[in-house]
Design a protein around this motif. Structure first.
Motif, PDB file in Angstrom:
ATOM      1  N   LYS A 134      12.991  28.065   2.611  1.00 15.63           N
ATOM      2  CA  LYS A 134      12.699  26.821   1.420  1.00 15.63           C
ATOM      3  C   LYS A 134      11.193  26.755   1.009  1.00 15.63           C
ATOM      4  O   LYS A 134      10.925  26.632   0.021  1.00 15.63           O
ATOM      5  CB  LYS A 134      13.439  25.664   2.048  1.00 15.63           C
ATOM      6  CG  LYS A 134      13.416  24.612   1.047  1.00 15.63           C
ATOM      7  CD  LYS A 134      14.384  25.102  -0.261  1.00 15.63           C
ATOM      8  CE  LYS A 134      15.813  25.116  -0.120  1.00 15.63           C
ATOM      9  NZ  LYS A 134      16.446  25.522  -0.933  1.00 15.63           N
ATOM     10  N   ALA A 192      14.691  19.424  -7.453  1.00 20.14           N
ATOM     11  CA  ALA A 192      16.045  19.208  -7.073  1.00 20.14           C
ATOM     12  C   ALA A 192      17.157  20.060  -7.570  1.00 20.14           C
ATOM     13  O   ALA A 192      17.748  20.760  -6.870  1.00 20.14           O
ATOM     14  CB  ALA A 192      16.382  17.588  -7.081  1.00 20.14           C
ATOM     15  N   TRP A 218      16.437  23.198  -4.885  1.00 17.73           N
ATOM     16  CA  TRP A 218      17.541  22.698  -3.998  1.00 17.73           C
ATOM     17  C   TRP A 218      18.898  23.086  -4.775  1.00 17.73           C
ATOM     18  O   TRP A 218      19.896  22.926  -3.895  1.00 17.73           O
ATOM     19  CB  TRP A 218      17.261  21.496  -3.437  1.00 17.73           C
ATOM     20  CG  TRP A 218      16.341  21.347  -2.515  1.00 17.73           C
ATOM     21  CD1 TRP A 218      16.808  21.117  -1.158  1.00 17.73           C
ATOM     22  CD2 TRP A 218      14.904  21.324  -2.267  1.00 17.73           C
ATOM     23  NE1 TRP A 218      15.651  21.314  -0.142  1.00 17.73           N
ATOM     24  CE2 TRP A 218      14.602  21.239  -0.958  1.00 17.73           C
ATOM     25  CE3 TRP A 218      14.172  21.385  -3.159  1.00 17.73           C
ATOM     26  CZ2 TRP A 218      13.123  21.211  -0.734  1.00 17.73           C
ATOM     27  CZ3 TRP A 218      12.585  21.410  -3.120  1.00 17.73           C
ATOM     28  CH2 TRP A 218      12.224  21.311  -1.735  1.00 17.73           C
ATOM     29  N   HIS A 219      19.043  23.312  -5.831  1.00 17.63           N
ATOM     30  CA  HIS A 219      20.360  23.529  -6.533  1.00 17.63           C
ATOM     31  C   HIS A 219      21.334  22.434  -6.407  1.00 17.63           C
ATOM     32  O   HIS A 219      22.399  22.649  -6.275  1.00 17.63           O
ATOM     33  CB  HIS A 219      20.861  24.939  -6.084  1.00 17.63           C
ATOM     34  CG  HIS A 219      19.905  26.121  -6.184  1.00 17.63           C
ATOM     35  ND1 HIS A 219      19.663  26.335  -7.228  1.00 17.63           N
ATOM     36  CD2 HIS A 219      19.416  26.873  -5.059  1.00 17.63           C
ATOM     37  CE1 HIS A 219      18.772  27.436  -7.176  1.00 17.63           C
ATOM     38  NE2 HIS A 219      18.583  27.800  -5.760  1.00 17.63           N
ATOM     39  N   ALA A 220      20.670  21.067  -6.607  1.00 18.64           N
ATOM     40  CA  ALA A 220      21.512  19.871  -6.431  1.00 18.64           C
ATOM     41  C   ALA A 220      22.089  19.777  -7.819  1.00 18.64           C
ATOM     42  O   ALA A 220      21.384  19.768  -8.862  1.00 18.64           O
ATOM     43  CB  ALA A 220      20.484  18.820  -6.057  1.00 18.64           C
ATOM     44  N   LEU A 239      17.394  13.209  -1.524  1.00 19.17           N
ATOM     45  CA  LEU A 239      16.801  14.525  -1.538  1.00 19.17           C
ATOM     46  C   LEU A 239      15.227  14.169  -1.704  1.00 19.17           C
ATOM     47  O   LEU A 239      14.587  15.485  -1.368  1.00 19.17           O
ATOM     48  CB  LEU A 239      17.337  15.335  -2.499  1.00 19.17           C
ATOM     49  CG  LEU A 239      17.060  16.917  -2.877  1.00 19.17           C
ATOM     50  CD1 LEU A 239      17.325  17.506  -1.626  1.00 19.17           C
ATOM     51  CD2 LEU A 239      17.888  17.310  -4.003  1.00 19.17           C
ATOM     52  N   ILE A 258      12.244  16.692  -0.182  1.00 19.53           N
ATOM     53  CA  ILE A 258      11.358  17.496  -1.171  1.00 19.53           C
ATOM     54  C   ILE A 258      10.036  17.141  -0.892  1.00 19.53           C
ATOM     55  O   ILE A 258       9.143  17.939  -0.531  1.00 19.53           O
ATOM     56  CB  ILE A 258      11.553  16.979  -2.823  1.00 19.53           C
ATOM     57  CG1 ILE A 258      12.790  17.696  -3.316  1.00 19.53           C
ATOM     58  CG2 ILE A 258      10.199  17.662  -3.660  1.00 19.53           C
ATOM     59  CD1 ILE A 258      13.445  17.141  -4.707  1.00 19.53           C
ATOM     60  N   THR A 279       8.905  18.632   2.635  1.00 21.80           N
ATOM     61  CA  THR A 279       8.664  20.162   2.318  1.00 21.80           C
ATOM     62  C   THR A 279       7.548  20.472   1.626  1.00 21.80           C
ATOM     63  O   THR A 279       6.656  21.408   1.972  1.00 21.80           O
ATOM     64  CB  THR A 279       9.867  20.869   1.687  1.00 21.80           C
ATOM     65  OG1 THR A 279      11.197  20.577   2.126  1.00 21.80           O
ATOM     66  CG2 THR A 279       9.879  22.228   1.539  1.00 21.80           C
TER      67      THR A 279
END
Length: 107
Positions: A33, A55, A59-61, A68, A72, A75
């Protein structure tokens, strides 16, 4: 069409084939990630990227969820420690209220 195999910003280099990342002569050990996040930041180098963009694109939200944001932020913090902490010149900056910026200059 030429395929990009390496991304670079100043002394930060990413090899998209071998998944190796270096800053100067130092190799960086990134999670999958963190690698994906850094690749996104390198591709948008010099531009502010919002949490919304991260996102959606990293993260493909499909639906925006506030929880989230913390993922983020955590990370980004881990990536910042690996990319910037040992170096005097910082590359990863937070632009308050807007997002994050990969740049050699403070936003």
């Amino acid at each position: 069409m030429d395929q990009i195999l390496k991304l670079q910003h100043e002394d930060l280099e990413m090899d998209l084939v071998t998944h190796k990342v270096c800053r100067g002569a130092q190799s960086l050990d990134l999670t999958t990630k963190e690698f994906d996040l850094l690749e996104y930041l390198l591709r948008h180098s010099g531009r502010v990227v919002s949490r919304e963009m991260l996102a959606h694109d990293v993260w493909h939200a499909t639906a925006r969820a506030t929880p989230l944001d913390n993922v983020i932020d955590v990370t980004i913090a881990r990536l910042r420690r690996k990319v910037d902490e040992p170096y005097e010149r910082k590359l990863l900056h937070t632009v308050r209220g807007l997002g994050y910026l990969l740049s050699g200059r403070q936003a």
